[in-house]
Design a protein around this motif. Structure first.
Motif, PDB file in Angstrom:
ATOM      1  N   ASP A  96       8.149 -39.644 -16.696  1.00 53.19           N
ATOM      2  CA  ASP A  96       7.176 -40.441 -17.452  1.00 53.19           C
ATOM      3  C   ASP A  96       5.938 -40.781 -16.632  1.00 53.19           C
ATOM      4  O   ASP A  96       5.526 -41.945 -16.541  1.00 53.19           O
ATOM      5  N   ILE A  97       5.350 -39.767 -16.026  1.00 51.60           N
ATOM      6  CA  ILE A  97       4.153 -39.995 -15.217  1.00 51.60           C
ATOM      7  C   ILE A  97       2.957 -39.269 -15.823  1.00 51.60           C
ATOM      8  O   ILE A  97       3.112 -38.178 -16.400  1.00 51.60           O
ATOM      9  N   ASP A  98       1.816 -39.857 -15.707  1.00 51.40           N
ATOM     10  CA  ASP A  98       0.578 -39.249 -16.190  1.00 51.40           C
ATOM     11  C   ASP A  98       0.111 -38.233 -15.137  1.00 51.40           C
ATOM     12  O   ASP A  98      -0.395 -38.605 -14.072  1.00 51.40           O
ATOM     13  N   ILE A  99       0.303 -36.936 -15.426  1.00 47.88           N
ATOM     14  CA  ILE A  99       0.012 -35.892 -14.451  1.00 47.88           C
ATOM     15  C   ILE A  99      -1.478 -35.844 -14.111  1.00 47.88           C
ATOM     16  O   ILE A  99      -1.858 -35.694 -12.942  1.00 47.88           O
ATOM     17  N   TYR A 107       3.755 -24.011  -8.420  1.00 47.00           N
ATOM     18  CA  TYR A 107       3.444 -25.433  -8.377  1.00 47.00           C
ATOM     19  C   TYR A 107       2.259 -25.665  -7.446  1.00 47.00           C
ATOM     20  O   TYR A 107       1.917 -24.834  -6.599  1.00 47.00           O
ATOM     21  N   SER A 108       1.616 -26.782  -7.653  1.00 41.25           N
ATOM     22  CA  SER A 108       0.607 -27.245  -6.698  1.00 41.25           C
ATOM     23  C   SER A 108       1.174 -28.480  -6.018  1.00 41.25           C
ATOM     24  O   SER A 108       1.986 -29.208  -6.607  1.00 41.25           O
ATOM     25  N   ASN A 109       0.785 -28.705  -4.781  1.00 42.70           N
ATOM     26  CA  ASN A 109       1.357 -29.846  -4.058  1.00 42.70           C
ATOM     27  C   ASN A 109       0.297 -30.559  -3.237  1.00 42.70           C
ATOM     28  O   ASN A 109      -0.772 -30.023  -2.927  1.00 42.70           O
ATOM     29  N   ALA A 110       0.632 -31.807  -2.885  1.00 44.80           N
ATOM     30  CA  ALA A 110      -0.235 -32.635  -2.054  1.00 44.80           C
ATOM     31  C   ALA A 110       0.655 -33.478  -1.153  1.00 44.80           C
ATOM     32  O   ALA A 110       1.813 -33.764  -1.492  1.00 44.80           O
ATOM     33  N   PHE A 111       0.114 -33.867  -0.006  1.00 44.37           N
ATOM     34  CA  PHE A 111       0.885 -34.626   0.977  1.00 44.37           C
ATOM     35  C   PHE A 111       0.191 -35.951   1.292  1.00 44.37           C
ATOM     36  O   PHE A 111      -1.039 -36.030   1.344  1.00 44.37           O
ATOM     37  N   PHE A 112       1.029 -36.966   1.477  1.00 43.27           N
ATOM     38  CA  PHE A 112       0.520 -38.256   1.937  1.00 43.27           C
ATOM     39  C   PHE A 112       1.564 -38.830   2.884  1.00 43.27           C
ATOM     40  O   PHE A 112       2.699 -39.102   2.480  1.00 43.27           O
ATOM     41  N   ASP A 116       4.139 -25.830 -12.894  1.00 38.07           N
ATOM     42  CA  ASP A 116       3.477 -25.365 -14.106  1.00 38.07           C
ATOM     43  C   ASP A 116       4.254 -25.784 -15.349  1.00 38.07           C
ATOM     44  O   ASP A 116       3.686 -25.915 -16.438  1.00 38.07           O
ATOM     45  N   SER A 117       5.561 -25.995 -15.189  1.00 40.78           N
ATOM     46  CA  SER A 117       6.407 -26.402 -16.320  1.00 40.78           C
ATOM     47  C   SER A 117       6.134 -27.847 -16.745  1.00 40.78           C
ATOM     48  O   SER A 117       6.568 -28.275 -17.813  1.00 40.78           O
ATOM     49  N   GLY A 118       5.425 -28.597 -15.887  1.00 39.00           N
ATOM     50  CA  GLY A 118       5.143 -29.992 -16.198  1.00 39.00           C
ATOM     51  C   GLY A 118       6.009 -30.966 -15.426  1.00 39.00           C
ATOM     52  O   GLY A 118       5.778 -32.178 -15.463  1.00 39.00           O
ATOM     53  N   LYS A 119       7.019 -30.457 -14.697  1.00 38.01           N
ATOM     54  CA  LYS A 119       7.865 -31.342 -13.897  1.00 38.01           C
ATOM     55  C   LYS A 119       7.119 -31.781 -12.637  1.00 38.01           C
ATOM     56  O   LYS A 119       6.376 -31.001 -12.034  1.00 38.01           O
TER      57      LYS A 119
END
Length: 419
Positions: free
Chosen positions: A11-14, A49-54, A63-66
């Motif tokens: 339930d997150i706003d992508i 998928y695309s990813n980011a690090f913090f 791409d599936s939305g997960k």
């Protein structure tokens, strides 16, 4: 306590996540064609998928939305640098609050795929000697594993979980970090599937907070008891000792279960009657450390149903209700360091010389963590009393800075909605 986690963020706003100022999402593309890579290293179809690090956390958007969140919550608390210090309820709550403020993610949204529960302790004897005589876990051998970025550790691998123990201090000293002079033994369970936790009805991170971290630490103690450990302090004339101290002997008898159980029972008798029982000492140290990390029994518990009026129930920054505790057992915390100061005078508000001496003598990990934050390099080689004096002075200064900043923001003659 909780370290590594892999969870689906529900339930997150992508779009909102992609636009988050702390994250910079990238994906793997072919530099010649500009196409997204579709095969992995084994030439199998890859989920794009695309990813980011913090800090120590990775955010993945498929791409599936997960959306997945992966990484060490403990390292996140230390800005991605390390996880050799203590990480209990207070520190976990700070991380959860930060995730809410920066990424609008709360524990109820994190559906767990994998999770790691562990504890760092100062053992009663050298860590490497302990590791040397940890032969098996249940029926599986504890094998030495060497990983370039994690160092060397002992591990038993099962279909649903890993058991892992290693020399945490040695690992970080090799990385060039100052961790103090004390030995640090790390013992952990990494659940790669949640089948073993279904009996506790755990699916999300919030479920863990609601049922209590002490349930998972009990599992940690049970798994420690399943280690086949040879105690070198045995004082006996038994001729069996020459066999029992050799891991190859246990490798030979493991397939004959009646014989294996017989010798394991005999070893336990020798340990219980003729040794210092190092394994039991280690368990006691683990239990004491966990008690400190859980603040002597306080646990995050939204389902607490006390017969008493709500007066006195402590609320953390996430507004997650904490279990009510009697007045005579309430834990007092330093307003700056957030560590327990019950060993000091009842009117104490800050960690003082008395508390610092207590942590220096009884909990070196906590002391070193405070020292790293509040002691100037100028005094790093000074005697311990001078170090304690300077740390206490810097803690008071920080508290005064908070007070002065508040007074500047809110002058006394200014009307306030809340006091």
């Amino acid at each position: 306590m909780i370290d590594f986690i892999k969870a689906i963020v529900q339930d997150i706003d992508i779009n909102q996540l992609k636009e988050n100022k702390y994250l910079n999402f990238c994906s793997e593309v072919n530099l010649d064609t500009g196409e997204v890579r579709e095969k992995n290293r084994n030439s199998k179809t890859r989920s794009n998928y695309s990813n980011a690090f913090f800090y120590s956390l990775e955010f993945r958007i498929y791409d599936s939305g997960k959306v997945f969140l992966l990484g060490s919550l403990h390292k996140y608390y230390n800005q991605g640098q390390h996880n050799y210090n203590d990480f209990g309820i207070i520190q976990l709550n700070d991380v959860l609050k930060d995730l809410k403020e920066k990424f609008n993610i709360i524990p109820e949204q994190l559906k767990i795929n994998q999770i790691e529960i562990g504890v760092n302790i100062k053992p009663p004897c050298p860590v490497n000697k302990i590791l040397q005589y940890c032969f098996r876990h249940r029926k599986e051998p504890l094998k030495w594993i060497a990983v370039s970025d994690e160092g060397k550790y002992k591990q038993s691998e099962y279909q649903q979980y890993f058991i892992k123990l290693y020399n945490k201090a040695q690992h970080y000293r090799k990385k060039g970090l100052y961790v103090g002079k004390d030995e640090i033994l790390r013992f952990e369970i990494k659940y790669r599937k949640l089948e073993r936790l279904k009996k506790f009805k755990i699916e999300t991170l919030q479920d863990i907070l609601s049922c209590g971290l002490d349930i998972l630490t009990d599992e940690l103690f049970k798994e420690w008891e399943q280690i086949l450990f040879y105690d070198w302090t045995i004082q006996s004339d038994s001729k069996l000792l020459s066999k029992y101290c050799n891991p190859l002997f246990w490798d030979e008898v493991i397939n004959n279960q009646p014989l294996y159980k017989k010798h394991k029972h005999q070893l336990n008798n020798l340990i219980n009657n003729y040794s210092e029982n190092i394994a039991h000492q280690i368990k006691e140290v683990m239990q004491s450390k966990v008690k400190i990390l859980l603040n002597e029994g306080i646990r995050i518990n939204q389902d607490c149903k006390s017969q008493k009026i709500n007066k006195g129930i402590r609320i953390n920054p996430l507004y997650i209700q904490l279990k009510q505790i009697p007045d005579d057992k309430k834990v007092r915390f330093c307003k700056v360091t957030h560590v327990c100061i019950n060993m000091q005078r009842e009117d104490s508000l800050l960690l003082s010389h008395t508390g610092l001496r207590y942590y220096y003598e009884n909990d070196s990990n906590t002391f070193n963590s405070i020292k790293n934050k509040f002691l100037s390099i100028k005094w790093i080689n000074a005697d311990i009393e001078l170090q304690i004096k300077e740390i206490a002075h810097n803690i008071r200064n920080k508290a005064n800075n908070y007070k002065n900043r508040y007074q500047k923001l809110y002058p006394q003659d200014q009307l306030k909605l809340f006091h």
